[in-house]
Design an enzyme around this catalytic site. Structure first.
Site, mmCIF file in Angstrom:
data_model
loop_
_atom_site.group_PDB
_atom_site.id
_atom_site.type_symbol
_atom_site.label_atom_id
_atom_site.label_comp_id
_atom_site.label_asym_id
_atom_site.label_seq_id
_atom_site.Cartn_x
_atom_site.Cartn_y
_atom_site.Cartn_z
ATOM 1 N N ASP A 128 -11.214 20.268 19.488
ATOM 2 C CA ASP A 128 -10.912 21.002 20.703
ATOM 3 C C ASP A 128 -9.396 21.243 20.674
ATOM 4 O O ASP A 128 -8.668 20.476 20.041
ATOM 5 C CB ASP A 128 -11.310 20.178 21.926
ATOM 6 C CG ASP A 128 -10.888 20.820 23.221
ATOM 7 O OD1 ASP A 128 -11.150 22.014 23.401
ATOM 8 O OD2 ASP A 128 -10.267 20.130 24.051
ATOM 9 N N ASP A 185 -11.014 15.729 24.120
ATOM 10 C CA ASP A 185 -10.347 14.847 25.077
ATOM 11 C C ASP A 185 -11.330 13.986 25.845
ATOM 12 O O ASP A 185 -10.930 13.132 26.618
ATOM 13 C CB ASP A 185 -9.452 15.646 26.036
ATOM 14 C CG ASP A 185 -10.242 16.655 26.868
ATOM 15 O OD1 ASP A 185 -11.486 16.558 26.900
ATOM 16 O OD2 ASP A 185 -9.615 17.523 27.476
ATOM 17 N N ASP A 242 -15.598 17.694 27.113
ATOM 18 C CA ASP A 242 -16.220 17.916 25.810
ATOM 19 C C ASP A 242 -17.351 16.932 25.527
ATOM 20 O O ASP A 242 -17.774 16.792 24.380
ATOM 21 C CB ASP A 242 -15.172 17.794 24.689
ATOM 22 C CG ASP A 242 -14.172 18.935 24.740
ATOM 23 O OD1 ASP A 242 -14.604 20.086 24.913
ATOM 24 O OD2 ASP A 242 -12.967 18.678 24.628
#
Length: 635
Positions: free
Chosen positions: A335, A529, A533
C-alpha cells in the site's frame, strides 16, 4: 539456569561422578579379584545401577506413565527399553558386560535433555524480554496521593501518572508533561521518542525523563502491550508445515523402529544365524540410535529461535507457519499511504476558480471533512485557521475511495477526487502540481481544488532495493491516490508495477490476480498500515502490518507485525526467515543422514552401544547448537 534446572544439573553431576568411579573400579580388575567370574558381572550390574537410577528415574517413570495411557512410543520409551535391555544382558554373563553402556545411554540422554531445556530457555529469553513490557501497576491520583492499581482495574478516561523510569501501563494521550520515551522493547529502535501534551503514547514504553499525566483511551485488555503479549504467547500454537511434518513423522517412525528392533533381536537367532546375546545387543543398539530426539527437539527450537530473534528486532511473527511462508515470498505488494509514505499529509496549494476566495474553498472543504478521521481530512482541517461550527453541518456521507458529501449551512458541498465529480455530474479540471487533488463543488458549481502532498519515508527506497537484493522478483504498489502521484512515487522508489485510483475492493482484486500468477511454491506478501487494508492483509499469503504501534486492526489482520514504521525491516524479516529455514533443513538432513548410517551399521553388527549414544545424544546436541543460531540477530 532456573532452580529446577540447577537441581537437574546437580543430579546429573552426581550420577556422572558415580559412573566414572564405577568405570574405574571395573577397568582396574578389582571386581574380578574380589568376586571372581561371573560374580564380577553381577557386581558391575549393582555398581552401574546406582548412577543409572540417580540420573534416569524420571525417564523410567515417564515411560511407565505413557504406557499406562496407551501412548508408549516416544523417546522416553526408547531410552528406557534400550538402557534396561543393556542391563538385562547380565542374564548372558558369558558375553562382554554391557551395564556401563546401559548407564551411559541414560546418563548422556539426560545430559542432552538438560542441554535442550537450557537451549529452549535461552530462546525464550529473547521473547521473555518482550514479556518484560508487561506493567505491574498504574499510578492513579486519589485525594492528592498516588495509588498503585492493577492496570486491569483502570477504566478508559482515567488520568494516570507515569514517573521517570516506569513503563507506560495503558495506551493513552498525554495531558500534561514532556518527556522522552524508550520504545526499544516494542520497536527494536534505540532512539527515544519525544512526547508532549496531545501526543499519543502506547503501553510498554519506558518513560525516561519527565513526569507524564496520561488520559487512558482503552481498557488494559485492549491496549497494545496486552495484545502483543497475547500474540507472542500464542505464536507457538501455529506450527509450520515442516514442523507438523516432523511431528507426524515421529509418530510413525518411533513404533516402526521399535518393531524393527524387536524383529532384529528375535528373528535371526530363531533362524539359527547367531547367538541370542549378539542379536539382542544389536536390537538394543538399533533402539538407542533410532531415537528421534534431534529432529523432535531441534526443528521446533529453530522456529522458536527465529521468532524470538525477530521479536528483538521489533518484528512480531504470529507463528512458525508465517515464518516459513515469509521465507518463500517472491512478490511483495505495498500500500502507498502510511507504508511507503509517511501518511502525514499537508495542504501545499489552494487553487480557487476565478472570483472565488481561497479561504472559502478551504472553509467549505474543512467543514465537509469535519467528521472524518482520514489523514487527508485531518490535513484539510489543520490547514483551515477558522473555527468549524458543526451545528451547521448535516447529511454527511462518505463515498469510499471517492470523497465526501455534506450539507454545510444549507449548501450541498462535494469534496473528493475526479471519480466523485464524475459520479455527481460536476465539472472539474486537473492540476499541474503532483499530489492528491481534492476538487470542491458547492451546490453543483465548481469552486476550486486543494493540492495535498504526502512525504516518502526516508528508508522506503532502501526497503525496495533490499527486497530486490534478497531475491524478491516483483515489487508492486497499490493505492487509491491519483495515477500521476502514484507513478511519481513508484519511479522514485524503483517499484516494478504501480496501480492507482483503487478502491479497497479493487486492491483485493489486484492481489487475487497476482496470486493467480504466482509460481508453485512462491508466496505473496502484502504490506499495509493495517487499518483500511485489513481485507487485503488477510487475503495475501503473508500479511505484514506497518507502523502498527497502537493499531488494533493491524495486530488483528496481519500475520507479521512491524512495531515501527520502517519498511526496510521487511527485507530484514525475510532474510531472518530464510536463515531460519536453512537451519531447519540443515538439522533435518544431518540428523536423518547420521541416524540412517548408524542404524545400518547397528543392524550389521558394526556399531556398538557407544556409537549409538553418539548417534542419539551427540547428534541431538549438534542439532540444538545449530538451532540456537536462529535466535542470534544483529539490530
Amino acid at each position: 539456569m532456573n532452580k529446577k534446572q540447577r537441581r537437574w544439573r546437580n543430579r546429573i553431576v552426581i550420577a556422572l561422578v558415580i559412573f566414572f568411579a564405577a568405570l574405574a573400579v571395573e577397568q582396574s580388575g578389582l571386581l574380578a579379584a574380589l568376586f571372581g567370574t561371573p560374580g564380577d558381572v553381577y557386581a558391575s550390574f549393582a555398581l552401574f545401577l546406582v548412577p543409572y537410577l540417580v540420573a534416569g528415574y524420571k525417564t523410567l517413570l515417564e515411560a511407565a506413565r505413557n504406557i499406562r495411557r496407551g501412548d508408549p512410543f516416544d523417546e522416553a520409551f526408547l531410552m528406557a527399553v534400550a538402557s534396561l535391555g543393556a542391563f538385562a544382558m547380565v542374564f548372558f554373563p558369558d558375553t562382554d558386560p554391557h551395564m556401563a553402556e546401559g548407564a551411559a545411554v541414560m546418563l548422556f540422554y539426560q545430559v542432552g535433555e538438560l542441554f535442550q531445556s537450557y537451549a529452549v530457555g535461552q530462546s525464550r529469553k529473547s521473547i521473555a524480554a518482550m514479556m518484560d513490557i508487561a506493567p505491574e501497576y498504574a499510578n492513579v491520583e486519589k485525594d492528592g496521593e498516588l495509588v498503585e492499581l492493577d492496570p486491569a482495574e483502570v477504566a478508559p478516561g482515567t488520568t494516570i501518572v507515569v514517573k521517570p523510569g516506569e513503563r507506560v501501563p495503558i495506551d493513552g494521550v498525554v495531558t500534561d508533561g514532556t518527556s522522552q520515551l524508550d520504545t526499544a522493547a516494542l520497536t527494536g529502535e534505540s532512539v527515544p521518542r519525544h512526547v508532549e501534551p496531545g501526543a499519543e503514547v502506547i503501553s510498554g514504553c519506558v518513560n525516561m525523563t519527565g513526569v507524564l499525566h496520561v488520559r487512558t483511551t482503552k481498557p488494559y485488555g485492549e491496549s497494545t502491550v496486552a495484545r502483543i503479549l497475547e500474540l507472542v504467547e500464542n505464536a507457538s500454537e501455529k506450527k509450520a508445515r515442516t514442523e507438523n511434518f516432523i511431528t507426524r513423522f515421529a509418530r510413525v517412525y518411533t513404533p516402526v523402529v521399535t518393531i524393527s528392533a524387536v524383529l532384529l533381536a528375535v528373528v535371526p537367532p530363531l533362524a539359527g544365524l547367531g547367538a541370542w546375546s549378539d542379536w539382542i545387543l544389536r536390537g538394543l543398539t538399533f533402539l538407542v540410535v533410532s531415537c528421534p530426539c534431534a529432529l523432535v527437539i531441534s526443528v521446533p527450537l529453530s522456529f522458536f529461535g527465529g521468532i524470538g530473534g525477530a521479536s528483538r528486532l521489533g518484528i512480531l511473527v504470529k507463528g512458525s507457519n508465517y515464518l516459513e511462508l515469509l521465507a518463500h515470498v517472491d512478490t511483495v505488494v505495498f500500500d502507498k499511504t502510511g507504508t511507503l509514505t509517511s501518511g502525514i499529509f499537508n495542504v501545499v496549494a489552494v487553487h480557487p476558480e476565478a472570483g472565488v476566495d481561497p479561504d472559502y474553498v478551504l472553509s467549505m472543504a474543512a467543514h465537509a471533512e469535519s467528521f472524518s478521521d482520514h489523514p487527508i481530512a485531518v490535513s484539510v482541517r489543520a490547514a483551515y485557521s477558522g473555527e468549524i461550527d458543526r451545528e451547521k453541518i448535516d447529511e454527511v456521507r462518505e463515498e469510499s475511495g471517492h470523497g465526501v458529501s455534506a450539507r454545510v449551512n444549507e449548501h450541498l458541498v462535494l469534496v473528493g477526487n475526479d471519480k466523485l465529480m464524475a459520479a455527481h455530474g460536476a465539472s472539474w479540471h486537473d492540476c499541474d502540481l503532483t499530489g492528491t487533488i481534492l476538487h470542491v463543488t458547492v451546490d453543483g458549481a465548481y469552486v476550486g481544488h486543494i493540492v495535498i502532498a504526502d512525504v516518502v519515508k526516508d528508508d522506503a527506497k532502501d526497503a525496495v532495493d533490499g527486497l530486490h537484493a534478497a531475491g524478491v522478483r516483483h515489487c508492486v504498489m497499490l493505492t487509491g491516490d491519483r495515477a500521476d502521484v502514484a507513478q511519481a512515487v513508484g519511479t522514485r522508489l524503483g517499484i516494478d508495477e504501480v496501480h492507482a485510483q483503487l478502491l479497497p475492493e479493487d486492491k483485493v482484486a489486484e492481489v487475487e490476480r497476482l496470486l493467480a500468477g504466482e509460481k508453485d511454491g512462491a508466496r505473496l506478501a502484502f504490506v499495509g498500515d493495517g487499518i483500511n487494508d485489513a481485507p487485503v492483509l488477510m487475503r495475501a499469503d503473508v500479511g505484514i502490518a506497518m507502523g502498527a504501534m497502537g493499531s488494533d486492526a493491524a495486530i488483528e489482520a496481519a500475520d507479521v507485525v512491524l512495531m515501527d514504521d520502517r519498511p526496510s525491516k521487511i527485507a530484514q524479516a525475510m532474510r531472518l526467515a530464510r536463515r531460519t529455514m536453512r537451519i531447519v533443513w540443515q538439522n533435518i538432513v544431518f540428523a536423518i543422514g547420521v541416524k540412517v548410517l548408524i542404524l545400518v551399521l547397528a543392524a550389521v553388527g558394526v556399531a556398538n552401544m557407544w556409537l549409538a549414544v553418539f548417534g542419539d545424544v551427540g547428534v541431538a546436541m549438534i542439532a540444538i547448537l545449530n538451532a540456537m543460531r536462529a535466535m542470534r540477530v544483529e539490530r
